[in-house]
Scaffold this motif. Structure first.
Motif, short mmCIF file in Angstrom:
data_model
loop_
_atom_site.label_atom_id
_atom_site.label_comp_id
_atom_site.label_asym_id
_atom_site.label_seq_id
_atom_site.Cartn_x
_atom_site.Cartn_y
_atom_site.Cartn_z
N ILE A 1 -14.04 -13.56 10.14
CA ILE A 1 -15.92 -13.45 10.69
C ILE A 1 -16.54 -13.59 9.72
CG2 ILE A 1 -17.50 -12.70 11.95
CD1 ILE A 1 -15.32 -11.09 13.58
N VAL A 2 -16.54 -12.68 8.01
CA VAL A 2 -17.43 -12.73 7.12
C VAL A 2 -17.04 -14.72 6.16
CG1 VAL A 2 -17.43 -11.68 4.80
CG2 VAL A 2 -17.28 -11.09 6.74
N GLY A 3 -15.82 -14.72 6.02
CA GLY A 3 -15.04 -16.37 5.47
C GLY A 3 -16.20 -17.54 6.01
N THR A 4 -16.12 -17.14 7.41
CA THR A 4 -16.82 -18.29 7.91
C THR A 4 -18.18 -18.25 7.46
OG1 THR A 4 -17.69 -17.12 9.81
CG2 THR A 4 -16.02 -19.14 10.30
N LEU A 5 -18.97 -17.40 7.81
CA LEU A 5 -20.38 -17.06 6.31
C LEU A 5 -20.86 -17.38 5.75
CD1 LEU A 5 -21.71 -13.43 8.07
CD2 LEU A 5 -22.52 -15.54 8.18
N TYR A 6 -19.42 -16.99 4.82
CA TYR A 6 -19.80 -17.81 3.52
C TYR A 6 -19.06 -18.78 3.62
CZ TYR A 6 -18.27 -13.06 1.37
OH TYR A 6 -18.41 -11.40 1.61
N GLY A 7 -18.38 -19.46 4.20
CA GLY A 7 -18.11 -20.84 4.11
C GLY A 7 -19.68 -21.47 4.30
N VAL A 8 -21.00 -20.96 5.24
CA VAL A 8 -21.60 -21.18 5.63
C VAL A 8 -22.31 -22.03 4.63
CG1 VAL A 8 -23.93 -21.50 6.57
CG2 VAL A 8 -22.01 -21.15 7.83
N ILE B 1 -23.18 -24.07 12.95
CA ILE B 1 -24.45 -25.18 11.40
C ILE B 1 -23.13 -26.02 11.73
CG2 ILE B 1 -24.71 -24.62 9.69
CD1 ILE B 1 -25.83 -21.97 10.18
N MET B 2 -21.50 -25.91 11.31
CA MET B 2 -20.64 -26.72 10.39
C MET B 2 -20.61 -28.01 11.27
SD MET B 2 -17.70 -23.94 9.55
CE MET B 2 -17.85 -23.13 8.30
N ILE B 3 -20.16 -27.83 12.70
CA ILE B 3 -20.84 -29.27 13.43
C ILE B 3 -21.70 -30.18 12.82
CG2 ILE B 3 -20.76 -30.23 15.69
CD1 ILE B 3 -18.33 -27.28 16.30
N GLY B 4 -22.80 -29.25 13.05
CA GLY B 4 -23.97 -29.82 13.30
C GLY B 4 -23.94 -30.83 11.83
N PHE B 5 -23.64 -30.52 11.00
CA PHE B 5 -23.42 -30.92 8.98
C PHE B 5 -22.79 -32.37 9.36
CE2 PHE B 5 -25.61 -27.17 7.20
CZ PHE B 5 -25.60 -27.77 5.63
N TYR B 6 -22.04 -31.94 9.50
CA TYR B 6 -20.54 -33.13 10.19
C TYR B 6 -21.25 -34.40 10.34
CZ TYR B 6 -17.30 -35.75 12.04
OH TYR B 6 -15.96 -36.97 12.14
N TRP C 1 -32.28 -29.50 -0.93
CA TRP C 1 -33.37 -27.90 -0.95
C TRP C 1 -33.51 -27.37 0.26
CZ3 TRP C 1 -32.68 -24.62 -5.47
CH2 TRP C 1 -31.86 -25.26 -6.00
N ALA C 2 -34.10 -28.36 0.88
CA ALA C 2 -34.57 -28.03 1.89
C ALA C 2 -33.90 -27.49 3.04
CB ALA C 2 -36.00 -29.02 2.94
N ILE C 3 -33.50 -29.02 2.87
CA ILE C 3 -31.84 -27.59 4.40
C ILE C 3 -31.16 -27.01 3.55
CG2 ILE C 3 -29.57 -29.00 4.94
CD1 ILE C 3 -30.58 -32.14 4.80
N SER C 4 -30.98 -26.93 2.72
CA SER C 4 -30.12 -25.75 1.97
C SER C 4 -30.56 -24.20 2.04
CB SER C 4 -29.59 -26.06 0.57
OG SER C 4 -29.17 -24.83 0.25
N ALA C 5 -32.01 -24.46 2.15
CA ALA C 5 -33.23 -22.84 1.92
C ALA C 5 -32.77 -22.83 3.83
CB ALA C 5 -34.44 -23.27 1.80
N VAL C 6 -33.20 -24.07 4.21
CA VAL C 6 -33.00 -23.63 5.77
C VAL C 6 -31.77 -22.78 6.33
CG1 VAL C 6 -32.97 -24.42 8.50
CG2 VAL C 6 -35.03 -25.29 6.76
N VAL C 7 -30.68 -23.16 6.34
CA VAL C 7 -29.56 -23.38 6.91
C VAL C 7 -28.99 -21.30 6.11
CG1 VAL C 7 -27.07 -23.30 6.63
CG2 VAL C 7 -28.92 -25.22 7.05
N SER C 8 -29.24 -21.58 4.44
CA SER C 8 -29.25 -20.34 4.03
C SER C 8 -30.06 -19.64 4.59
CB SER C 8 -29.50 -20.27 2.38
OG SER C 8 -28.35 -21.08 1.97
N ALA C 9 -31.57 -19.12 5.04
CA ALA C 9 -31.70 -18.16 6.22
C ALA C 9 -31.10 -18.00 7.17
CB ALA C 9 -33.29 -19.42 5.96
N LEU C 10 -30.65 -19.15 7.94
CA LEU C 10 -30.41 -18.40 9.37
C LEU C 10 -29.56 -17.98 8.48
CD1 LEU C 10 -31.21 -21.75 10.80
CD2 LEU C 10 -28.24 -21.06 11.53
N ALA C 11 -28.58 -18.16 8.33
CA ALA C 11 -27.40 -17.14 7.76
C ALA C 11 -27.47 -15.92 7.21
CB ALA C 11 -26.33 -17.44 6.37
#
Lengths: 297, 354
Positions: A15-22, A153-158, A195-205
């Motif tokens: 579970i933690v690993g998937t978050l690290y993955g994101v 998120i991962m599927i969305g990225f794909y 940068w925007a996408i990275s910031a948004v997805v990180s904030a989500l995490a």
């Protein structure tokens, strides 16, 4: 040997690993498209989580308003950061670029600690959390939710990288900036977008972790934990970051288990990933899925 | 007219390799260096203990910063774990002195040698990897060493910390700021002369060659692995000596003081001072030590009875350091040493600057 505990810890690790993955995916996204190593990735989580917290608690907005507002704020924040600070650094040596992101990390960590204080604050209850029994394992529903969000998120990225126009432009830029530019892709926009996408997805995490554990400056440590993950997976591989996240997540929990059962060294949970990092760098510096640098004279 | 002409040359014209390799580029630079050291000798008699404390801080941080500049500025390797070496030196000297009773005068260089041994081990990855990967490897070593400090009770006293005895020489204790200042000054002069001399040797030139183009350096017969690891070793030696001076000055070494934050500050010193400049390391240290003091002064100026602001002082200091690093990298990436050269050149050529 406590077998149930081991399994429980491994599940926690996944579970933690998937978050690290994101988070690692966000890191790789920036590295791939702009060749910048972002030491301030953890601060994205921190700022996102605190912004959402402030909107929920201080301004007492409902979650369905404050959450999109947070994401919108992070889009602006990510773009501003890229335009104001990182655009002048294009073409500078690698140490300068690393140091700028480290400086940013230091600045924002202090700023956030100044505004919100140094203590952990709990999120208001947004969703009902309860323990769910799955195959004899007690798992909190919040964890399941975080895992589901990570998978989405991962599927969305794909799909984003496979089919969307911007995603394809980003892949082209990552492959070769000059060729991308000659095909009419605005490299400037791609940089800002990544940068925007990275910031948004990180904030989500960050918001997801905040909801489970509460928000504090400890969140930014995930930005450091991302390094073992991306090195294991390969710095420029999205798949690698997910695999690396899972492996490191499980590894730190298993290390914790072995330590508590037999070794009694202590603090293994936080240190084991760094030992792993050094070993990987010695054996296979480009990670599991990273591309090897071949230098020609 | 002729004598005036020889004093006011419009450039440095060196005609021999010897002239190009001197420690001080001009007689004026030599006189300034000797003069400022002599001036500093009088400092304890004139300055109050607050200013002396700042000078001592600049001294031991400056030694460590020069070490970092050798690895980052001269060899082009990135190290994010310098604070851990600094801490290791502090603990090593306190431990050596406490367990074996060797006088502090000898334990300081011995601590440097011990730190060098650790640095050589930590530097082993540098033989294989470089740039970004090395930065991350040294980041890992920072956390591993920090963890070691918190755990190794026989060496560091664990979370309780270690006591360090004051510096003694021939039975005389250098306990006060006034006397300890001379100890630090002695080490600063020795280490900086050593650093400046290192760059005149074969090894020093090899470092610069590795930095400028490592493939060409290797083709010219420079053993890359050897020099990369060696530069880590020398840099840790400097960090160890600086740390030992720090430990014996405070009298108490705590494991919490040597975090990533301090490592970042060290890199900040090197970048702000100027990568690849011996005196730049000192200028950067002066800047980095004075910056928090200036911030404190500023906050008190704005409102000493504003409790919200005074409580936030620690954060403001940290933000100022982060901001200084960013601003320098964007607007003055070559650091203060470069600015200083420009000012010198301006006056050398004045008023015909072209």
């Amino acid at each position: 040997m406590n077998f149930d505990l081991l399994i429980q810890l491994i599940v926690n690790g996944i579970i933690v690993g998937t978050l690290y993955g994101v988070v690692a995916m966000c890191f790789v996204l920036i590295y791939k498209s702009t060749k910048i190593v972002n030491f301030a990735q953890g601060e994205f989580l921190l700022i996102g989580a605190w912004t959402c917290w402030a909107l929920l608690v201080k301004f007492e907005l409902p979650f369905y308003v404050s959450f999109p507002l947070t994401l919108a704020f992070m889009v602006v924040f990510g773009i501003l950061l890229q335009v104001v600070v990182l655009r002048p650094m294009i073409g500078e040596p690698i140490i300068s670029v690393i140091m700028v992101t480290i400086g940013l990390s230091m600045f924002f960590q202090a700023l956030v600690a100044w505004i919100f204080g140094g203590y952990t604050k709990a999120y208001p209850k947004v969703f009902e959390t309860e323990s769910v029994n799955i195959l004899g394992l007690q798992i909190e529903s919040a964890y399941i939710m975080s895992m589901v969000i990570s998978l989405i998120i991962m599927i969305g990225f794909y799909y984003f990288f496979k089919y969307s126009r911007l995603g394809l432009a980003m892949r082209a830029t990552a492959f070769n900036q000059q060729i991308a530019q000659s095909l009419g892709i605005s490299v400037k926009h791609v940089f800002a977008a990544s940068w925007a996408i990275s910031a948004v997805v990180s904030a989500l995490a960050g918001v997801v972790i905040g909801m489970v554990n509460g928000v504090s400056s400890a969140l930014s440590f995930i930005g450091i934990k991302v390094f073992p993950v991306v090195i294991l997976g390969g710095l420029d591989s999205i798949i690698g970051s997910i695999a690396g996240g899972l492996i490191i997540g499980v590894l730190e929990n298993v290390a914790e288990f072995f330590d508590s059962q037999w070794l009694h060294i202590g603090n293994m949970y936080n240190i084991a990933p760094f030992y792993a990092l050094v070993i990987i760098l010695m054996i296979k510096p480009y990670g599991l899925f990273g591309t090897k640098d071949i230098e020609r004279i | 007219m002729a004598s005036a002409h020889s004093r006011m040359r419009c450039g440095e014209f060196r005609t021999t390799y010897q002239a190009d390799m001197t420690i001080f580029p001009t007689p004026l630079a030599r006189r300034t260096a000797v003069g400022s050291v002599l001036l500093l000798l009088a400092a304890p008699a004139v300055l109050d203990s607050y200013l002396l404390n700042l000078l001592i801080q600049i001294g031991y941080y400056g030694i460590a910063a020069l070490g970092l500049n050798i690895v980052v500025g001269f060899t082009g390797q990135i190290s994010l774990g310098h604070a851990a070496f600094f801490g290791f030196g502090a603990f090593a000297s306190a431990w050596l002195n406490g367990t074996t009773g060797i006088p502090v005068f000898f334990t300081i260089p011995l601590a440097g040698a011990m730190t060098m041994a650790v640095g050589l081990i930590v530097g082993i990855p540098a033989g294989r990897i470089k740039g970004l990967y090395l930065a991350i490897a040294t980041l890992a070593s920072q956390y591993i060493l920090e963890d070691f400090f918190a755990r190794a009770e026989w060496f560091t006293g664990g979370s309780a910390g270690a006591m360090a005895n004051p510096f003694t020489l021939f039975g005389y204790e250098f306990f006060t700021d006034q006397t300890y200042f001379y100890v630090v000054l002695f080490y600063v002069v020795v280490m900086y002369l050593g650093g400046a001399n290192l760059m005149r040797t074969r090894d020093g030139r090899a470092f610069v060659a590795v930095r400028d183009h490592y493939l060409s350096a290797e083709i010219m017969g420079i053993n890359l692995t050897k020099y990369r690891i060696l530069s880590f070793g020398i840099s840790s030696f400097y960090a160890g000596v600086g740390g030992a001076l720090f430990g014996h000055y405070l009298g108490f070494v705590s494991a919490e003081g040597f975090t990533l934050l301090l490592s970042i500050q060290f890199i900040g010193m090197v970048i702000i001072g100027g990568l690849g400049s011996v005196m730049g390391a000192m200028m950067g240290t002066v800047f980095m030590v004075l910056l928090p003091e200036v911030m404190e002064f500023g906050v008190h100026l704005v409102g000493s009875n504003n409790t919200a602001l005074t409580q936030a002082l620690a954060y403001i200091k940290e933000m100022a350091i982060g901001l200084a690093i960013i601003l320098f990298l964007i607007f003055e990436p070559d650091g203060l040493a470069h600015r200083w050269r420009m000012i010198k050149n301006y006056w050398k050529l004045y008023p015909f600057s072209y």
